[in-house]
Write a protein that holds these residues in place. Structure first.
Motif, PDB file in Angstrom:
ATOM      1  N   ILE A 133      56.632 -17.999  48.541  1.00 55.42           N
ATOM      2  CA  ILE A 133      56.021 -18.465  47.293  1.00 55.42           C
ATOM      3  C   ILE A 133      56.617 -17.701  46.112  1.00 55.42           C
ATOM      4  N   ALA A 134      56.752 -16.393  46.277  1.00 59.19           N
ATOM      5  CA  ALA A 134      57.334 -15.569  45.212  1.00 59.19           C
ATOM      6  C   ALA A 134      58.778 -15.967  44.954  1.00 59.19           C
ATOM      7  N   ALA A 135      59.532 -16.215  46.028  1.00 53.74           N
ATOM      8  CA  ALA A 135      60.938 -16.587  45.884  1.00 53.74           C
ATOM      9  C   ALA A 135      61.090 -17.908  45.145  1.00 53.74           C
ATOM     10  N   ALA A 136      60.149 -18.836  45.375  1.00 58.85           N
ATOM     11  CA  ALA A 136      60.211 -20.145  44.722  1.00 58.85           C
ATOM     12  C   ALA A 136      59.635 -20.110  43.305  1.00 58.85           C
ATOM     13  N   ASP A 137      59.002 -18.992  42.941  1.00 54.51           N
ATOM     14  CA  ASP A 137      58.429 -18.814  41.604  1.00 54.51           C
ATOM     15  C   ASP A 137      57.400 -19.900  41.274  1.00 54.51           C
ATOM     16  N   VAL A 138      56.555 -20.223  42.256  1.00 54.58           N
ATOM     17  CA  VAL A 138      55.501 -21.215  42.045  1.00 54.58           C
ATOM     18  C   VAL A 138      54.412 -20.604  41.165  1.00 54.58           C
ATOM     19  N   PRO A 139      54.024 -21.251  40.067  1.00 54.44           N
ATOM     20  CA  PRO A 139      52.950 -20.713  39.218  1.00 54.44           C
ATOM     21  C   PRO A 139      51.630 -20.669  39.988  1.00 54.44           C
ATOM     22  N   ILE A 140      50.896 -19.571  39.860  1.00 48.82           N
ATOM     23  CA  ILE A 140      49.671 -19.382  40.639  1.00 48.82           C
ATOM     24  C   ILE A 140      48.524 -18.920  39.752  1.00 48.82           C
ATOM     25  N   LEU A 141      47.358 -19.530  39.982  1.00 47.29           N
ATOM     26  CA  LEU A 141      46.108 -19.070  39.390  1.00 47.29           C
ATOM     27  C   LEU A 141      45.148 -18.757  40.528  1.00 47.29           C
ATOM     28  N   LEU A 142      44.631 -17.542  40.567  1.00 50.18           N
ATOM     29  CA  LEU A 142      43.628 -17.145  41.553  1.00 50.18           C
ATOM     30  C   LEU A 142      42.314 -16.890  40.823  1.00 50.18           C
ATOM     31  N   LEU A 143      41.266 -17.619  41.215  1.00 49.39           N
ATOM     32  CA  LEU A 143      39.931 -17.414  40.669  1.00 49.39           C
ATOM     33  C   LEU A 143      39.076 -16.748  41.735  1.00 49.39           C
ATOM     34  N   THR A 144      38.443 -15.652  41.386  1.00 44.17           N
ATOM     35  CA  THR A 144      37.650 -14.912  42.359  1.00 44.17           C
ATOM     36  C   THR A 144      36.267 -14.591  41.819  1.00 44.17           C
ATOM     37  N   ALA A 145      35.370 -14.297  42.745  1.00 47.91           N
ATOM     38  CA  ALA A 145      34.087 -13.705  42.386  1.00 47.91           C
ATOM     39  C   ALA A 145      34.354 -12.229  42.082  1.00 47.91           C
ATOM     40  N   GLU A 164      34.858  -8.353  42.291  1.00 47.68           N
ATOM     41  CA  GLU A 164      35.327  -7.569  43.433  1.00 47.68           C
ATOM     42  C   GLU A 164      34.280  -6.519  43.805  1.00 47.68           C
ATOM     43  N   SER A 165      33.189  -6.979  44.414  1.00 43.45           N
ATOM     44  CA  SER A 165      32.064  -6.090  44.707  1.00 43.45           C
ATOM     45  C   SER A 165      32.260  -5.292  45.989  1.00 43.45           C
ATOM     46  N   GLU A 166      33.140  -5.759  46.864  1.00 44.38           N
ATOM     47  CA  GLU A 166      33.351  -5.081  48.130  1.00 44.38           C
ATOM     48  C   GLU A 166      34.748  -4.461  48.177  1.00 44.38           C
ATOM     49  N   ALA A 167      34.848  -3.336  48.851  1.00 40.61           N
ATOM     50  CA  ALA A 167      36.134  -2.648  48.941  1.00 40.61           C
ATOM     51  C   ALA A 167      37.190  -3.530  49.593  1.00 40.61           C
ATOM     52  N   ALA A 168      36.796  -4.290  50.609  1.00 44.12           N
ATOM     53  CA  ALA A 168      37.750  -5.150  51.307  1.00 44.12           C
ATOM     54  C   ALA A 168      38.314  -6.212  50.371  1.00 44.12           C
ATOM     55  N   ALA A 169      37.450  -6.785  49.519  1.00 41.07           N
ATOM     56  CA  ALA A 169      37.910  -7.794  48.571  1.00 41.07           C
ATOM     57  C   ALA A 169      38.851  -7.181  47.550  1.00 41.07           C
ATOM     58  N   SER A 170      38.513  -5.992  47.074  1.00 42.24           N
ATOM     59  CA  SER A 170      39.369  -5.319  46.102  1.00 42.24           C
ATOM     60  C   SER A 170      40.742  -5.020  46.690  1.00 42.24           C
ATOM     61  N   ALA A 171      40.763  -4.579  47.940  1.00 43.19           N
ATOM     62  CA  ALA A 171      42.037  -4.284  48.596  1.00 43.19           C
ATOM     63  C   ALA A 171      42.851  -5.554  48.789  1.00 43.19           C
ATOM     64  N   ALA A 172      42.171  -6.657  49.149  1.00 43.89           N
ATOM     65  CA  ALA A 172      42.876  -7.921  49.365  1.00 43.89           C
ATOM     66  C   ALA A 172      43.489  -8.435  48.068  1.00 43.89           C
ATOM     67  N   ILE A 173      42.746  -8.322  46.971  1.00 40.13           N
ATOM     68  CA  ILE A 173      43.262  -8.784  45.686  1.00 40.13           C
ATOM     69  C   ILE A 173      44.403  -7.890  45.220  1.00 40.13           C
ATOM     70  N   ARG A 229      46.485  -6.347  47.168  1.00 43.32           N
ATOM     71  CA  ARG A 229      47.623  -6.752  47.994  1.00 43.32           C
ATOM     72  C   ARG A 229      48.234  -8.049  47.457  1.00 43.32           C
ATOM     73  N   PHE A 230      47.384  -8.969  47.062  1.00 41.66           N
ATOM     74  CA  PHE A 230      47.840 -10.243  46.502  1.00 41.66           C
ATOM     75  C   PHE A 230      48.631 -10.009  45.216  1.00 41.66           C
ATOM     76  N   ARG A 231      48.083  -9.191  44.327  1.00 37.22           N
ATOM     77  CA  ARG A 231      48.767  -8.897  43.066  1.00 37.22           C
ATOM     78  C   ARG A 231      50.127  -8.242  43.296  1.00 37.22           C
ATOM     79  N   SER A 232      50.184  -7.352  44.270  1.00 35.79           N
ATOM     80  CA  SER A 232      51.433  -6.648  44.556  1.00 35.79           C
ATOM     81  C   SER A 232      52.503  -7.608  45.064  1.00 35.79           C
ATOM     82  N   ALA A 233      52.097  -8.535  45.937  1.00 33.42           N
ATOM     83  CA  ALA A 233      53.057  -9.473  46.519  1.00 33.42           C
ATOM     84  C   ALA A 233      53.449 -10.583  45.549  1.00 33.42           C
ATOM     85  N   LEU A 234      52.507 -10.946  44.660  1.00 32.64           N
ATOM     86  CA  LEU A 234      52.742 -12.055  43.725  1.00 32.64           C
ATOM     87  C   LEU A 234      52.412 -11.586  42.301  1.00 32.64           C
ATOM     88  N   PRO A 235      53.223 -10.706  41.756  1.00 33.71           N
ATOM     89  CA  PRO A 235      52.906 -10.075  40.471  1.00 33.71           C
ATOM     90  C   PRO A 235      52.835 -11.042  39.288  1.00 33.71           C
TER      91      PRO A 235
END
Length: 243
Positions: free
Chosen positions: A178-190, A192-201, A203-209
């Protein structure tokens, strides 16, 4: 709103095993294969490119669609999905993992069953902190009566296949293409109340800056029902600018 205010054509099929769409064999629910189902549907409708909007599990399918068919993904909108990580296969054994997923799914289906429609609607009303006739109609459509209870339309076996497919194909594997193809992305989330969700987001930001990430204040997982106008405005503005 997406059609009237943003001039968008909206194609909203029921996924296999959801709504009125018949279920498929268990192995069909791997996200990459569901992405192919989506691509085939677009081809049948004569649509060459589209913005793929996915909610929850649909976010995983959306990521696979963009990874497999980047030339057909005008943009990608992930609503509370596409960034969660499923547990790994049970001991690396696919058969054992499917059996574990089936047990989990039956337990979840039982937990999501209600003694009556009034009990179900009361639960949803409390969860969403709002209620309208349109919400009642939409939520009624995903449930049915069986054995004296109100139960999900989604069968436990289909839910298990979805879980199993996600474990076999981690969503993070879709990020590099996805990053290589430069597809525009919008992520909408609740929030980040849980540590697991914060870590996942994170990770997402790091992979798809280049992705745009928006957290809706006080939101819950079902953002579409919780804040439909705000979600529609964010999605409509993002998608229409990239078609």
């Amino acid at each position: 709103m997406l059609t009237k205010e943003y001039g968008l054509r909206v194609i909203a099929p029921d996924a296999p095993g959801h709504g009125r769409s018949p279920a498929l064999p268990p192995d069909s629910y791997r996200p990459s294969l569901m992405a192919e189902v989506g691509a085939n549907l677009l081809s049948e409708l004569g649509v060459a490119r589209a913005a793929f909007v996915g909610f929850s599990w649909g976010g995983r399918v959306a990521c696979s669609f963009a990874a497999r068919f980047p030339d057909r993904a005008a943009s990608l909108v992930l609503i509370e999905g596409g960034y969660f990580m499923s547990p790994g296969l049970t001991g690396g054994d696919a058969k054992a993992d499917l059996e574990a997923c089936i047990a989990e799914a039956h337990q979840e289906t039982e937990e999501d069953s209600f003694a009556s429609w009034n009990a179900y609607f009361a639960f949803e009303r409390d969860s969403l902190r709002r209620w309208t006739p349109a919400l009642a109609e939409a939520h009624r459509a995903i449930m049915r009566e069986r054995g004296g209870k109100v139960v999900p339309v989604l069968e436990a076996e289909v839910l298990a296949a979805i879980k199993h497919g996600g474990r076999r194909e981690p969503v993070t594997e879709t990020y590099p293409p996805i990053a290589a193809a430069d597809v525009p992305i919008l992520l909408l989330t609740a929030p980040e109340s849980e540590a697991a969700a914060s870590a996942a987001i994170a990770r997402f930001r790091s992979a798809l800056p280049k992705a745009r990430v928006e957290s809706l204040r006080d939101g819950i997982h079902d953002l579409v029902s919780y804040a439909p106008v705000e979600v529609a405005q964010l999605v409509g503005g993002f998608v229409s600018a990239r078609l």
